[in-house]
Design an enzyme around this catalytic site. Structure first.
Site, PDB file in Angstrom:
ATOM      1  N   ILE A  13       0.838  -1.210   0.000  1.00  0.00           N
ATOM      2  CA  ILE A  13       0.000   0.000   0.000  1.00  0.00           C
ATOM      3  C   ILE A  13       0.869   1.255   0.000  1.00  0.00           C
ATOM      4  O   ILE A  13       0.567   2.238  -0.697  1.00  0.00           O
ATOM      5  CB  ILE A  13      -0.964   0.008   1.217  1.00  0.00           C
ATOM      6  CG1 ILE A  13      -1.727  -1.319   1.294  1.00  0.00           C
ATOM      7  CG2 ILE A  13      -1.948   1.174   1.109  1.00  0.00           C
ATOM      8  CD1 ILE A  13      -2.561  -1.495   2.553  1.00  0.00           C
ATOM      9  N   LEU A  35      12.985  -2.805   4.076  1.00  0.00           N
ATOM     10  CA  LEU A  35      13.033  -3.871   3.056  1.00  0.00           C
ATOM     11  C   LEU A  35      13.060  -5.241   3.725  1.00  0.00           C
ATOM     12  O   LEU A  35      14.014  -6.006   3.570  1.00  0.00           O
ATOM     13  CB  LEU A  35      14.233  -3.700   2.106  1.00  0.00           C
ATOM     14  CG  LEU A  35      14.283  -2.421   1.269  1.00  0.00           C
ATOM     15  CD1 LEU A  35      15.500  -2.429   0.334  1.00  0.00           C
ATOM     16  CD2 LEU A  35      13.005  -2.230   0.463  1.00  0.00           C
ATOM     17  N   THR A 125      -6.059  -0.268  10.710  1.00  0.00           N
ATOM     18  CA  THR A 125      -6.816  -1.360  10.097  1.00  0.00           C
ATOM     19  C   THR A 125      -8.157  -1.565  10.789  1.00  0.00           C
ATOM     20  O   THR A 125      -8.289  -1.300  11.986  1.00  0.00           O
ATOM     21  CB  THR A 125      -6.002  -2.666  10.177  1.00  0.00           C
ATOM     22  OG1 THR A 125      -6.843  -3.764   9.803  1.00  0.00           O
ATOM     23  CG2 THR A 125      -5.461  -2.937  11.571  1.00  0.00           C
ATOM     24  N   ASP A 126      -9.123  -2.089  10.028  1.00  0.00           N
ATOM     25  CA  ASP A 126     -10.432  -2.410  10.639  1.00  0.00           C
ATOM     26  C   ASP A 126     -10.331  -3.578  11.626  1.00  0.00           C
ATOM     27  O   ASP A 126     -11.251  -3.805  12.412  1.00  0.00           O
ATOM     28  CB  ASP A 126     -11.482  -2.712   9.557  1.00  0.00           C
ATOM     29  CG  ASP A 126     -11.149  -3.910   8.681  1.00  0.00           C
ATOM     30  OD1 ASP A 126     -10.080  -4.520   8.860  1.00  0.00           O
ATOM     31  OD2 ASP A 126     -11.975  -4.232   7.792  1.00  0.00           O
ATOM     32  N   GLU A 127      -9.203  -4.320  11.586  1.00  0.00           N
ATOM     33  CA  GLU A 127      -9.075  -5.475  12.486  1.00  0.00           C
ATOM     34  C   GLU A 127      -9.041  -5.064  13.952  1.00  0.00           C
ATOM     35  O   GLU A 127      -9.226  -5.914  14.830  1.00  0.00           O
ATOM     36  CB  GLU A 127      -7.822  -6.294  12.144  1.00  0.00           C
ATOM     37  CG  GLU A 127      -7.911  -6.908  10.772  1.00  0.00           C
ATOM     38  CD  GLU A 127      -6.994  -8.102  10.560  1.00  0.00           C
ATOM     39  OE1 GLU A 127      -6.478  -8.653  11.548  1.00  0.00           O
ATOM     40  OE2 GLU A 127      -6.816  -8.486   9.403  1.00  0.00           O
ATOM     41  N   TYR A 153      -1.312  -9.532  15.664  1.00  0.00           N
ATOM     42  CA  TYR A 153      -1.245  -8.433  14.686  1.00  0.00           C
ATOM     43  C   TYR A 153      -2.251  -7.332  15.025  1.00  0.00           C
ATOM     44  O   TYR A 153      -1.876  -6.163  15.176  1.00  0.00           O
ATOM     45  CB  TYR A 153      -1.507  -8.954  13.258  1.00  0.00           C
ATOM     46  CG  TYR A 153      -1.830  -7.843  12.277  1.00  0.00           C
ATOM     47  CD1 TYR A 153      -0.835  -6.960  11.848  1.00  0.00           C
ATOM     48  CD2 TYR A 153      -3.132  -7.644  11.807  1.00  0.00           C
ATOM     49  CE1 TYR A 153      -1.139  -5.913  10.978  1.00  0.00           C
ATOM     50  CE2 TYR A 153      -3.433  -6.612  10.933  1.00  0.00           C
ATOM     51  CZ  TYR A 153      -2.439  -5.745  10.518  1.00  0.00           C
ATOM     52  OH  TYR A 153      -2.736  -4.714   9.666  1.00  0.00           O
ATOM     53  N   LYS A 157      -1.688  -3.371  16.253  1.00  0.00           N
ATOM     54  CA  LYS A 157      -2.190  -2.194  15.517  1.00  0.00           C
ATOM     55  C   LYS A 157      -3.108  -1.346  16.417  1.00  0.00           C
ATOM     56  O   LYS A 157      -3.082  -0.119  16.350  1.00  0.00           O
ATOM     57  CB  LYS A 157      -2.939  -2.635  14.252  1.00  0.00           C
ATOM     58  CG  LYS A 157      -2.060  -3.295  13.191  1.00  0.00           C
ATOM     59  CD  LYS A 157      -1.044  -2.345  12.562  1.00  0.00           C
ATOM     60  CE  LYS A 157      -1.686  -1.290  11.685  1.00  0.00           C
ATOM     61  NZ  LYS A 157      -0.643  -0.440  11.025  1.00  0.00           N
ATOM     62  N   ASN A 183      -7.344  -4.730   1.580  1.00  0.00           N
ATOM     63  CA  ASN A 183      -6.947  -4.171   0.279  1.00  0.00           C
ATOM     64  C   ASN A 183      -6.591  -5.282  -0.691  1.00  0.00           C
ATOM     65  O   ASN A 183      -6.123  -6.340  -0.287  1.00  0.00           O
ATOM     66  CB  ASN A 183      -5.692  -3.314   0.439  1.00  0.00           C
ATOM     67  CG  ASN A 183      -5.951  -1.953   1.051  1.00  0.00           C
ATOM     68  OD1 ASN A 183      -5.293  -0.983   0.721  1.00  0.00           O
ATOM     69  ND2 ASN A 183      -6.914  -1.856   1.958  1.00  0.00           N
ATOM     70  N   ASN A 252     -14.659 -15.774   1.724  1.00  0.00           N
ATOM     71  CA  ASN A 252     -13.383 -16.181   1.117  1.00  0.00           C
ATOM     72  C   ASN A 252     -13.578 -17.168  -0.026  1.00  0.00           C
ATOM     73  O   ASN A 252     -12.929 -17.068  -1.068  1.00  0.00           O
ATOM     74  CB  ASN A 252     -12.476 -16.820   2.179  1.00  0.00           C
ATOM     75  CG  ASN A 252     -12.073 -15.825   3.251  1.00  0.00           C
ATOM     76  OD1 ASN A 252     -12.089 -14.612   3.024  1.00  0.00           O
ATOM     77  ND2 ASN A 252     -11.719 -16.322   4.425  1.00  0.00           N
TER      78      ASN A 252
END
Ligand code: NAD
Ligand code: DAU
Length: 339
Positions: A13, A35, A125-127, A153, A157, A183, A252
């Site tokens: 992104i 990286l 994030t929406d999570e 994760y 966030k 995304n 999914n």
């Protein structure tokens, strides 16, 4: 925005955001990226030729290195994309998620305080809102939905979001936060659902669907996300959170079937595997605030975006092959040894 420092600008992104800035604004773009495995260096090959683009290979956790970059560049705006971003990796090895996603964000905000910026934007994030039940399609995440996380994760966030808001309230740092849904698009590392399934299908390999494939995600084309972040920077109010999403929920298994159909491959490639631990059931963003206050709205319909995406992966097999080759150990760890 004269000088924009983007972290994680070699990732999926962040790179799209740098491209957008270079194409549609006259800002200088400073990309700071470590990286990691998630960044294929050839992703930024075109940008490196642009005189308005500067690249620093640096770890956002390295305070001395980050302060030195701020001392040299004196950015006006900082947009933090840099993160460990894959939920499955956070389940098997959480440590780098906590250090990069939380402490790295702290280092960046401390540098912003020291050198002064017009804005620090945290890409969220929406999570952070946890999940919604599958049988309540009337429920959506709004900016006031309580934070209620599931994975290391999402917890990292959410912690970064809280820290960002704490720096606003305590130190008056001019922050904004956006929280986006899933995304998809070009240059996404083939560990996430859509590029992994495209890559597997193109090679006639089994497509590993977790559980029964009924979990729902809310998909947004990557450039629409980046335009949403630009809108927050240019029209958003300091101290505010903005949800970004396009009301595009899909199970999914339906995504996997769309990919197989588009690539003319048989559904017999679908293989159901052991479910993700703590697997969130459904994400669904209510983007009304961003639409109303920023005049932002997604422009790419999923039926068009998925064709553009598949076509990009077909035309960029060297990029994809480099990522797959560098990711072999992970594929074995997460899929062959799955329990
Ligand atoms: P990505 O994994 O593709 O890219 C992350 C980038 O950050 C990579 O270039 C990596 O090298 C860099 N990075 C990682 N650790 C670093 C460190 N310590 N110092 C400097 N650079 C580091 O991730 P993405 O999908 O592009 O996500 C970008 C941001 O957007 C993340 O903050 C993520 O949480 C958020 N987000 C992602 C999605 C999604 O669907 N992918 C949705 C909502 C929000
Ligand atoms: O909602 C935003 C989040 O979306 C971002 O914050 C994360 O960085 C991003 O990775 C993404 O998280 P998800 O866990 O939703 O994405 P992922 O592509 O890993 O998985 C999407 C769905 O597909 C999820 O329900 C798990 C399932 N899945 C995933 C993989 C990799 C499978 O069934 N099989 C797989 O092999």
């Amino acid at each position: 925005m004269k000088k924009v420092l983007v972290t994680g600008g070699a990732g999926f992104i962040g790179n799209c955001f740098c491209k957008l800035l270079l194409k549609e604004r006259d800002s200088m773009v400073i990309n700071v990226d470590l990286l990691t495995y998630a960044a294929n260096p050839s992703t930024i090959a075109d940008e490196l030729k642009n005189p308005r683009y500067v690249f620093y290979k640096e770890d956002i956790r390295n305070r001395a290195g980050i302060f030195k970059i701020f001392e040299i560049e004196r950015p006006d705006v900082v947009v933090n994309f840099a993160a460990e971003s894959h939920v499955d990796r956070s389940i098997l090895d959480p440590e780098s998620f906590l250090t990069t996603n939380i402490l790295g964000t702290q280092v960046l905000m401390d540098a912003c305080r020291q050198y002064g910026v017009e804005r620090f934007h945290q890409v969220g994030t929406d999570e952070v809102y946890g999940d919604l039940p599958l049988d309540r399609p009337d429920l959506f995440f709004t900016e006031t939905t309580p934070l209620h996380t599931s994975s290391p994760y999402s917890t990292s966030k959410a912690s970064a979001d809280l820290l960002t808001l704490a720096y606003y309230r305590t130190y008056g740092l001019p922050v904004t936060i956006s929280r986006c849904s899933n995304n998809y698009g070009p240059y996404q590392f083939p560990e996430k659902l859509i590029p992994l399934m495209i890559s597997k299908a193109m090679n006639d390999e089994p497509l590993p669907v977790y559980g029964k494939g009924l979990n729902v995600r809310d998909w947004l084309y990557v450039e629409d996300h980046c335009r949403g972040i630009l809108a927050v920077l240019e029209k958003g109010k300091v101290g505010e959170v903005y949800n970004l999403g396009g009301h595009n929920e899909k199970a999914n298994i339906d995504i996997v079937k769309i990919i197989l159909k588009e690539l003319n491959k048989p559904e017999s490639l679908i293989t159901y595997v052991v479910d993700r631990h703590g697997h969130d059931l459904r994400y669904a963003i209510d983007p009304a605030k961003a639409m109303r206050d920023l005049g932002w709205a997604p422009t790419t319909m999923f039926k068009d975006g998925i064709v553009l995406t598949i076509d990009w992966y077909k035309r960029n097999t060297p990029w994809l092959d480099e990522c797959v080759a560098s990711n072999k150990a992970w594929l074995k760890k997460n899929y062959t040894d799955r329990k």
